[in-house]
Structures are given as C-alpha cells and as structure tokens.
Design a protein around this motif. Structure first.
Motif, short mmCIF file in Angstrom:
data_model
loop_
_atom_site.label_atom_id
_atom_site.label_comp_id
_atom_site.label_asym_id
_atom_site.label_seq_id
_atom_site.Cartn_x
_atom_site.Cartn_y
_atom_site.Cartn_z
N HIS A 186 0.94 -1.09 0.32
CA HIS A 186 -0.21 -0.38 0.33
C HIS A 186 0.84 1.33 -0.02
O HIS A 186 0.40 2.30 -0.94
CB HIS A 186 -1.44 0.50 1.24
CG HIS A 186 -1.67 1.18 1.51
ND1 HIS A 186 -2.86 1.64 0.20
CD2 HIS A 186 -1.58 2.39 2.28
CE1 HIS A 186 -3.40 2.43 0.63
NE2 HIS A 186 -2.11 3.30 2.32
N LEU A 187 2.12 1.28 1.01
CA LEU A 187 3.17 2.34 0.88
C LEU A 187 3.78 2.37 -0.64
O LEU A 187 3.82 3.46 -0.65
CB LEU A 187 3.71 2.59 1.60
CG LEU A 187 3.33 2.98 3.45
CD1 LEU A 187 4.49 2.14 4.80
CD2 LEU A 187 2.96 3.89 4.18
N ALA A 188 4.15 1.59 -0.90
CA ALA A 188 4.79 1.75 -2.30
C ALA A 188 3.63 2.17 -3.73
O ALA A 188 4.28 2.74 -4.20
CB ALA A 188 4.84 0.41 -3.00
N GLY A 189 2.82 2.08 -2.94
CA GLY A 189 1.95 2.40 -4.26
C GLY A 189 1.59 4.02 -4.12
O GLY A 189 1.00 5.09 -4.98
N ALA A 190 1.55 4.35 -3.31
CA ALA A 190 1.04 6.15 -2.45
C ALA A 190 3.01 6.67 -2.96
O ALA A 190 3.75 7.64 -2.53
CB ALA A 190 0.89 6.35 -1.10
N GLY A 191 3.46 5.74 -3.67
CA GLY A 191 4.83 6.30 -3.82
C GLY A 191 6.12 6.19 -2.36
O GLY A 191 6.65 7.16 -2.22
N ILE A 192 5.73 5.87 -1.85
CA ILE A 192 7.35 5.76 -0.17
C ILE A 192 7.55 4.09 0.18
O ILE A 192 6.51 3.37 -0.04
CB ILE A 192 5.71 6.14 1.51
CG1 ILE A 192 4.66 7.15 0.57
CG2 ILE A 192 6.72 5.42 2.67
CD1 ILE A 192 4.03 7.93 2.16
N GLY A 193 8.33 4.37 0.25
CA GLY A 193 9.26 2.70 0.43
C GLY A 193 9.01 2.57 1.84
O GLY A 193 9.01 3.12 2.63
N SER A 194 9.96 1.65 1.79
CA SER A 194 9.32 1.02 3.77
C SER A 194 10.63 -0.30 3.64
O SER A 194 10.87 -1.20 3.33
CB SER A 194 7.63 0.79 4.15
OG SER A 194 6.84 -0.32 3.01
N ASN A 195 10.86 -0.58 5.24
CA ASN A 195 10.95 -1.68 5.85
C ASN A 195 10.01 -2.52 6.43
O ASN A 195 8.67 -1.95 6.93
CB ASN A 195 12.41 -1.60 6.36
CG ASN A 195 13.52 -1.42 5.89
OD1 ASN A 195 13.07 -0.86 4.69
ND2 ASN A 195 14.60 -0.66 6.12
N ILE A 196 9.80 -4.30 6.11
CA ILE A 196 8.64 -4.73 7.24
C ILE A 196 9.52 -5.59 8.09
O ILE A 196 10.54 -6.35 7.60
CB ILE A 196 7.63 -5.33 6.40
CG1 ILE A 196 8.37 -6.70 5.12
CG2 ILE A 196 6.76 -4.37 5.78
CD1 ILE A 196 7.16 -6.88 4.79
N TYR A 197 9.14 -5.72 8.97
CA TYR A 197 9.86 -7.27 10.17
C TYR A 197 8.42 -7.56 11.04
O TYR A 197 7.46 -6.90 11.20
CB TYR A 197 10.77 -6.13 10.94
CG TYR A 197 11.74 -5.05 10.88
CD1 TYR A 197 12.74 -5.65 10.25
CD2 TYR A 197 11.15 -3.79 10.77
CE1 TYR A 197 14.08 -4.99 9.80
CE2 TYR A 197 12.15 -2.93 10.28
CZ TYR A 197 13.42 -3.71 9.24
OH TYR A 197 13.94 -2.78 9.62
N VAL A 198 8.65 -9.03 10.85
CA VAL A 198 8.16 -9.91 11.82
C VAL A 198 8.32 -10.91 12.51
O VAL A 198 10.03 -11.34 12.71
CB VAL A 198 7.44 -11.04 10.72
CG1 VAL A 198 6.39 -11.97 11.46
CG2 VAL A 198 5.91 -9.72 9.74
N SER A 199 7.39 -10.44 14.30
CA SER A 199 8.51 -11.39 15.79
C SER A 199 7.60 -11.61 16.30
O SER A 199 6.64 -11.09 16.68
CB SER A 199 9.86 -10.36 16.05
OG SER A 199 10.58 -11.02 17.33
N ASP A 200 7.61 -12.53 17.00
CA ASP A 200 7.13 -12.78 18.46
C ASP A 200 7.56 -11.76 19.29
O ASP A 200 8.82 -10.97 19.00
CB ASP A 200 6.92 -14.01 18.07
CG ASP A 200 8.64 -14.79 18.78
OD1 ASP A 200 9.63 -14.42 19.36
OD2 ASP A 200 8.28 -15.88 18.88
N ILE A 201 7.06 -11.91 20.37
CA ILE A 201 8.42 -11.15 21.24
C ILE A 201 9.66 -11.01 22.11
O ILE A 201 9.38 -12.61 22.36
CB ILE A 201 7.36 -10.86 22.93
CG1 ILE A 201 6.25 -9.77 22.37
CG2 ILE A 201 8.21 -10.20 23.78
CD1 ILE A 201 4.68 -9.66 23.34
N ASN A 202 10.51 -10.58 22.17
CA ASN A 202 11.82 -11.74 22.11
C ASN A 202 11.59 -11.75 23.55
O ASN A 202 12.28 -10.29 23.92
CB ASN A 202 12.70 -10.88 21.63
CG ASN A 202 14.23 -10.87 22.02
OD1 ASN A 202 14.54 -11.64 22.18
ND2 ASN A 202 15.00 -10.37 21.38
N ASP A 203 12.26 -12.82 24.36
CA ASP A 203 12.08 -13.13 26.05
C ASP A 203 14.33 -12.32 26.18
O ASP A 203 13.61 -12.24 27.54
CB ASP A 203 11.89 -13.38 25.96
CG ASP A 203 10.19 -13.94 26.80
OD1 ASP A 203 9.64 -13.06 26.65
OD2 ASP A 203 9.04 -14.93 26.06
#
Length: 311
Positions: A287-304
C-alpha cells in the motif's frame, strides 16, 4: 577475562499504544551489534561506526554507547580499563524502534560481560537511560528497559526507578512497518498536549489496566480491546502517511490491534499467528509503495532474551 566480544541488542516497540513512556517490548529483529575490545590504554575509544550514513559521532564524549559505558565503568570503579568500541547499525535511525537504545544496550551488555560482572542485568538500566537522555533529550526507559531485560516491560515509576517484567501470551506476534519518512523523536514529543481532560485520563488508565490484565490472563482479545490511545496517537498519527488507512487494512485482515511504535514513523500490529503478521506487513508495504513511499518490514514474536553474545 576475554579480550573481545560481539553483542546483539534488539529493537523495541515503546508505548504499546496506550502506555506512553511506561510500556514497551522487545522484538527479534532488527537490532544493533557492538564489537568491544580490551585495549592497553585506559579510556574508551570508538574506532568504527557502520550503517549510520555518517550521522553518528565517533567522539566518545558525544556517542550514546560510549557515554553510557563510561557511566557504568565509573559506578564499578573500573575507569582504569581501556575499551575500544565498534558500532554496527543493523537497524534504521529515527525509526521509532529504539535505535539508540539497541546500540546503548549492546555496548553496556558487552562491557558487563567482558568484565565478568555477574550482577543482575537490570543494574545497567540507569546507565542506559543516560544514553537515551543524550539521544533524544528525555531519559525515558520504555525502549532501553525491554531491550536490556527482554520481554514485555512496565515502568511503574521513574523516581525511584521501578521496572517490572510482565508475562505475555506465547501466541502473540508483531508485524512492523517502517515507512521511509522522517519523524524525529524530539519533534514528535513537542507536539504532545501538556494538559488533558480528566475523562480522557480515566479512559487511558482503563486501557492501560486492561492491557496489563490481558497480558497476565493470556487474553489476546482483551489486549486488543485495550490498545486504544486517545491522548498521543491522535496527534502523532498526523506525522505518519496513511496511518488510519493502514490501521483499517490491518484490522480487516485480522489484526488484534494496530498503533504507532514509539514516536513513529514505524507502526505495528499484534496478530495471533506469524503468518497473519507476514501477510499484514506485506499488504501495508504494498500500500505504501503504491503511494510512492518505500518501507522496511519486520515480523517477530516478543523477544524474551534481550541482548545476547554472538561472537
């Protein structure tokens, strides 16, 4: 005593929507790395910084990592030792993910481990807060505490400092999207209202209590219902492109909750599965790319775990 050590410290999500300056949790990625070596000459040097595009100072009197380590060494009367620091930024600066905190915590944990200091890691927290004070003008602990201690953390009080690790459901995952826009922490703090209505404060207290209760009760739905912010988010969201559209999209895809990470511009969504988190992160990035905005994405559980030795 070892001659050198390499340490990783994790990014963090502070505030957690309704818990401004009092709640935060650690994630598995991104994070920063510090290589620390013992030298023959007393004092601290910074020999290298990578990944910062030249934005961070090599002067040990002006860098959050070296300043925090110096405070720690004074506290244990070890200013006689010589330490050289390499800082490798593996996460974006100004992301709202505790970039300065990760660096500071990596440095402090490296020094503590090198010196064989076996006291509780929480002992390092006041020195990490000193680094935050230098980085953004305000010595808050909602990033450094979870980065240092791991898990989900509540800062009950700053004077005196009282920090509590909270339990959390094991099936809770986090999708993080960092849009390529600039939201400096100092400026993001300045736009927050300094006076609020009592009825708004009561609503916020109820949400914080509900969130903490949901963490203790392993009630993810209660966590989701409680993660609403009527004090800070309405103002800070104006600095983040398409914030409310992204929230709508995430919630429609099954997110438990959605909000700003720290002061932004990163946003995050809690989900009940890793796959949901991946799908939401990718959808928002598209969605952001469609608006001309680059982004980084990360996926994680909570780091104990918090910081760890990696070499």
């Amino acid at each position: 005593m070892k001659d050198s050590i390499k340490v990783f410290a994790p990014a963090t999500v502070a505030n957690v929507v309704c818990g401004f300056d009092v709640l935060g949790f650690a994630v598995n990625e991104p994070g920063d790395e510090v290589i620390m070596r013992v030298t023959n000459k007393p004092g601290i040097t910074l020999s290298k910084i990578t990944g910062d595009n030249g934005r961070l100072p090599l002067d040990p009197a002006k860098n959050t990592v070296s300043v925090s380590v110096q405070h720690y060494l004074k506290s244990i009367d070890r200013t006689d030792i010589g330490l050289d620091i390499e800082l490798h930024k593996k996460m974006p600066i100004g992301s709202g993910l505790g970039s300065s905190s990760a660096s500071t915590v990596a440095g402090l944990f490296a020094a503590k481990t090198l010196l064989g200091d076996e006291t509780d890691v929480a002992k390092l927290l006041p020195f990490a807060i000193k680094g935050e004070e230098m980085a953004c003008g305000h010595g808050h602990a909602d990033n450094v505490a979870p980065a240092l201690m791991g898990g989900f953390v509540l800062i009950r009080s700053y004077e005196p400092l009282d920090v509590i690790r909270l339990p959390h459901p094991k099936g809770l995952y986090c999708a993080i999207v960092f849009p390529d826009v600039d939201v400096p922490t100092r400026e993001a703090r300045q736009i927050i209202r300094d006076k609020i209505y009592m009825k708004d404060a009561v609503t916020q207290w109820g949400n914080i209590a509900g969130l903490v209760s949901g963490l203790f009760m392993n009630d993810i739905d209660l966590i989701g219902r409680s993660m609403k912010d009527i004090l800070v988010e309405p103002v800070r969201s104006m600095l983040i492109p398409d914030f409310y559209k992204m929230r709508e999209m995430a919630m429609e895809m099954g997110a438990v909750s959605f909000g700003i990470s720290g002061s932004g511009p990163s946003v995050f969504a809690f989900t009940k599965s890793e796959e949901e988190a991946k799908q939401i992160a990718q959808k928002l990035q598209k969605h952001l790319a469609g608006a001309g905005i680059g982004s980084n994405i990360y996926v994680s559980d909570i780091n104990d775990q918090g910081p760890r030795v990696i070499g």
